[in-house]
Scaffold this active site. Structure first.
Site, PDB file in Angstrom:
ATOM      1  N   GLY A   1       0.783  -1.234   0.000  1.00 53.39           N
ATOM      2  CA  GLY A   1       0.000   0.000   0.000  1.00 53.39           C
ATOM      3  C   GLY A   1       0.812   1.278   0.000  1.00 53.39           C
TER       4      GLY A   1
ATOM      5  N   GLU B   1       3.744   4.662   5.597  1.00 53.06           N
ATOM      6  CA  GLU B   1       2.555   3.820   5.425  1.00 53.06           C
ATOM      7  C   GLU B   1       1.458   4.587   4.696  1.00 53.06           C
ATOM      8  OE1 GLU B   1       1.244   1.139   5.296  1.00 53.06           O
ATOM      9  OE2 GLU B   1       1.623  -0.235   6.942  1.00 53.06           O
ATOM     10  N   ASP B   2       0.593   3.860   4.037  1.00 59.06           N
ATOM     11  CA  ASP B   2      -0.570   4.510   3.426  1.00 59.06           C
ATOM     12  C   ASP B   2      -1.632   4.808   4.468  1.00 59.06           C
ATOM     13  OD1 ASP B   2      -0.865   1.765   3.730  1.00 59.06           O
ATOM     14  OD2 ASP B   2      -2.087   1.494   1.944  1.00 59.06           O
TER      15      ASP B   2
ATOM     16  N   ASP C   1      -5.163   2.028  10.289  1.00 59.96           N
ATOM     17  CA  ASP C   1      -6.584   1.675  10.407  1.00 59.96           C
ATOM     18  C   ASP C   1      -6.835   1.276  11.861  1.00 59.96           C
ATOM     19  OD1 ASP C   1      -9.141   0.479   9.988  1.00 59.96           O
ATOM     20  OD2 ASP C   1      -8.637   0.085   7.914  1.00 59.96           O
TER      21      ASP C   1
ATOM     22  N   LYS D   1      -7.489   6.467  10.495  1.00 60.90           N
ATOM     23  CA  LYS D   1      -8.918   6.353  10.813  1.00 60.90           C
ATOM     24  C   LYS D   1      -9.083   6.340  12.325  1.00 60.90           C
ATOM     25  CE  LYS D   1     -10.616   3.402   7.047  1.00 60.90           C
ATOM     26  NZ  LYS D   1     -11.060   2.002   6.789  1.00 60.90           N
TER      27      LYS D   1
ATOM     28  N   PHE E   1     -14.629   2.303   3.997  1.00 59.82           N
ATOM     29  CA  PHE E   1     -13.665   1.513   3.218  1.00 59.82           C
ATOM     30  C   PHE E   1     -13.126   2.379   2.090  1.00 59.82           C
ATOM     31  CE2 PHE E   1     -11.790  -2.595   2.803  1.00 59.82           C
ATOM     32  CZ  PHE E   1     -11.167  -2.480   1.571  1.00 59.82           C
ATOM     33  N   VAL E   2     -11.859   2.767   2.212  1.00 61.38           N
ATOM     34  CA  VAL E   2     -11.278   3.672   1.221  1.00 61.38           C
ATOM     35  C   VAL E   2     -10.288   2.938   0.324  1.00 61.38           C
ATOM     36  CG1 VAL E   2     -11.628   5.776   2.555  1.00 61.38           C
ATOM     37  CG2 VAL E   2      -9.517   4.469   2.855  1.00 61.38           C
TER      38      VAL E   2
ATOM     39  N   ASP F   1      -6.003  -0.756  -1.640  1.00 59.50           N
ATOM     40  CA  ASP F   1      -6.723  -1.658  -2.537  1.00 59.50           C
ATOM     41  C   ASP F   1      -7.994  -2.212  -1.923  1.00 59.50           C
ATOM     42  OD1 ASP F   1      -5.338  -3.379  -0.608  1.00 59.50           O
ATOM     43  OD2 ASP F   1      -5.951  -5.033  -1.899  1.00 59.50           O
TER      44      ASP F   1
ATOM     45  N   ARG G   1      -5.547   0.282  -6.561  1.00 54.41           N
ATOM     46  CA  ARG G   1      -4.320   0.871  -6.017  1.00 54.41           C
ATOM     47  C   ARG G   1      -3.823   2.013  -6.903  1.00 54.41           C
ATOM     48  NH1 ARG G   1      -2.114  -2.396  -1.815  1.00 54.41           N
ATOM     49  NH2 ARG G   1      -2.424  -4.626  -2.080  1.00 54.41           N
TER      50      ARG G   1
HETATM   51  C1  PRP Z   1      -2.902  -2.062   5.060  1.00 57.08           C
HETATM   52  C2  PRP Z   1      -2.032  -0.834   5.248  1.00 57.08           C
HETATM   53  C3  PRP Z   1      -1.423  -1.066   6.588  1.00 57.08           C
HETATM   54  C4  PRP Z   1      -2.492  -1.841   7.327  1.00 57.08           C
HETATM   55  C5  PRP Z   1      -3.229  -0.927   8.243  1.00 57.08           C
HETATM   56  O1  PRP Z   1      -2.098  -3.064   4.540  1.00 57.08           O
HETATM   57  O2  PRP Z   1      -1.051  -0.712   4.246  1.00 57.08           O
HETATM   58  O3  PRP Z   1      -0.251  -1.823   6.516  1.00 57.08           O
HETATM   59  O4  PRP Z   1      -3.373  -2.376   6.352  1.00 57.08           O
HETATM   60  O5  PRP Z   1      -4.244  -1.595   8.919  1.00 57.08           O
HETATM   61  P1  PRP Z   1      -4.280  -1.762  10.503  1.00 57.08           P
HETATM   62  O6  PRP Z   1      -3.943  -0.424  11.104  1.00 57.08           O
HETATM   63  O7  PRP Z   1      -5.721  -2.152  10.774  1.00 57.08           O
HETATM   64  O8  PRP Z   1      -3.348  -2.818  10.897  1.00 57.08           O
HETATM   65  P2  PRP Z   1      -2.669  -4.435   3.962  1.00 57.08           P
HETATM   66  O9  PRP Z   1      -2.468  -5.498   4.968  1.00 57.08           O
HETATM   67  O10 PRP Z   1      -4.047  -4.206   3.434  1.00 57.08           O
HETATM   68  O11 PRP Z   1      -1.660  -4.779   2.785  1.00 57.08           O
HETATM   69  P3  PRP Z   1      -1.274  -3.919   1.503  1.00 57.08           P
HETATM   70  O12 PRP Z   1      -0.427  -2.762   1.996  1.00 57.08           O
HETATM   71  O13 PRP Z   1      -0.500  -4.869   0.663  1.00 57.08           O
HETATM   72  O14 PRP Z   1      -2.541  -3.441   0.856  1.00 57.08           O
END
Ligand code: PRP
Length: 183
Positions: free
Chosen positions: A48, A103-104, A107, A135, A156-157, A163, A169
């Site tokens: 991400g 990080e993106d 959550d 969030k 859900f963004v 993604d 993405r």
């Molecule tokens: C997403 C995002 C963070 C994580 C955040 O990654 O990049 O790493 O979720 O969520 P949290 O705060 O609830 O732990 P994901 O596991 O979806 O993988 P990706 O980066 O490959 O999309």
């Protein structure tokens, strides 16, 4: 791609490409001040963080290093499982380094909480977090992120690296996914 390319899949545009670019530039000016005279290693969390890392790294008016980690927590569901595993570890020794995790999104906070503890054990000189999105309503573990682009609602963004089942993405904006896509 632009929001209009997947218009029917989105219910709301939260941040345009330009708004994201402007906010990243502001964050970069702060990073330049905070790390003046220090080395800086950006650690991107795949997949991400690819877009934010690419834009942040290029916007910074200073030399940096980049390394990447891949961790897995979500699978294809919309809920964080809290289960984190390293899929690809860093190639860089963090001892004595000033590390900024890029990080993106924060959550639930579970991924970064785990990651921060993991990287802290490698004895960096400093360890901070930069996340484009956060969030607050979804928080399960509090994460002290030094740089946050935008606080967003608990929706859900997708886009700008985020993604749904590996799609969206490459959307230039950050948008709320229409419920009919994941229902
Ligand atoms: C997403 C995002 C963070 C994580 C955040 O990654 O990049 O790493 O979720 O969520 P949290 O705060 O609830 O732990 P994901 O596991 O979806 O993988 P990706 O980066 O490959 O999309």
């Amino acid at each position: 791609m632009e929001p209009h390319d997947v218009e029917r899949d989105l219910s709301e545009i939260l941040y345009s490409e330009q708004q994201i670019r402007d906010r990243i530039a502001q964050i970069c000016r702060q990073i330049e001040i905070d790390y003046a005279g220090k080395d800086l290693l950006l650690v991107g969390v795949l997949r991400g963080a690819v877009m934010v890392m690419a834009d942040l790294a290029r916007e910074l008016k200073r030399d940096i290093e980049m390394d990447w980690m891949a961790v897995s927590s979500y699978g294809n569901s919309t809920e964080s499982s809290g289960v984190v595993r390293i899929v690809k570890d860093l190639d860089t020794d963090l001892a004595g380094r000033n590390v900024l995790i890029v990080e993106d999104i924060v959550d639930s906070g579970l991924t970064l909480s785990w990651l921060k503890a993991n990287l802290e054990s490698r004895n960096p000189a400093s360890l901070e977090i930069c996340a484009l999105l956060r969030k607050p309503e979804a928080e399960k573990v509090h994460i002290d992120a030094k740089y946050v682009g935008f606080d967003i609602p608990n929706a859900f963004v997708v886009g700008y690296g985020l993604d749904y089942a590996e799609r969206y993405r490459n959307l230039r904006a950050v948008a709320v996914l229409a419920p009919h896509i994941y229902a």
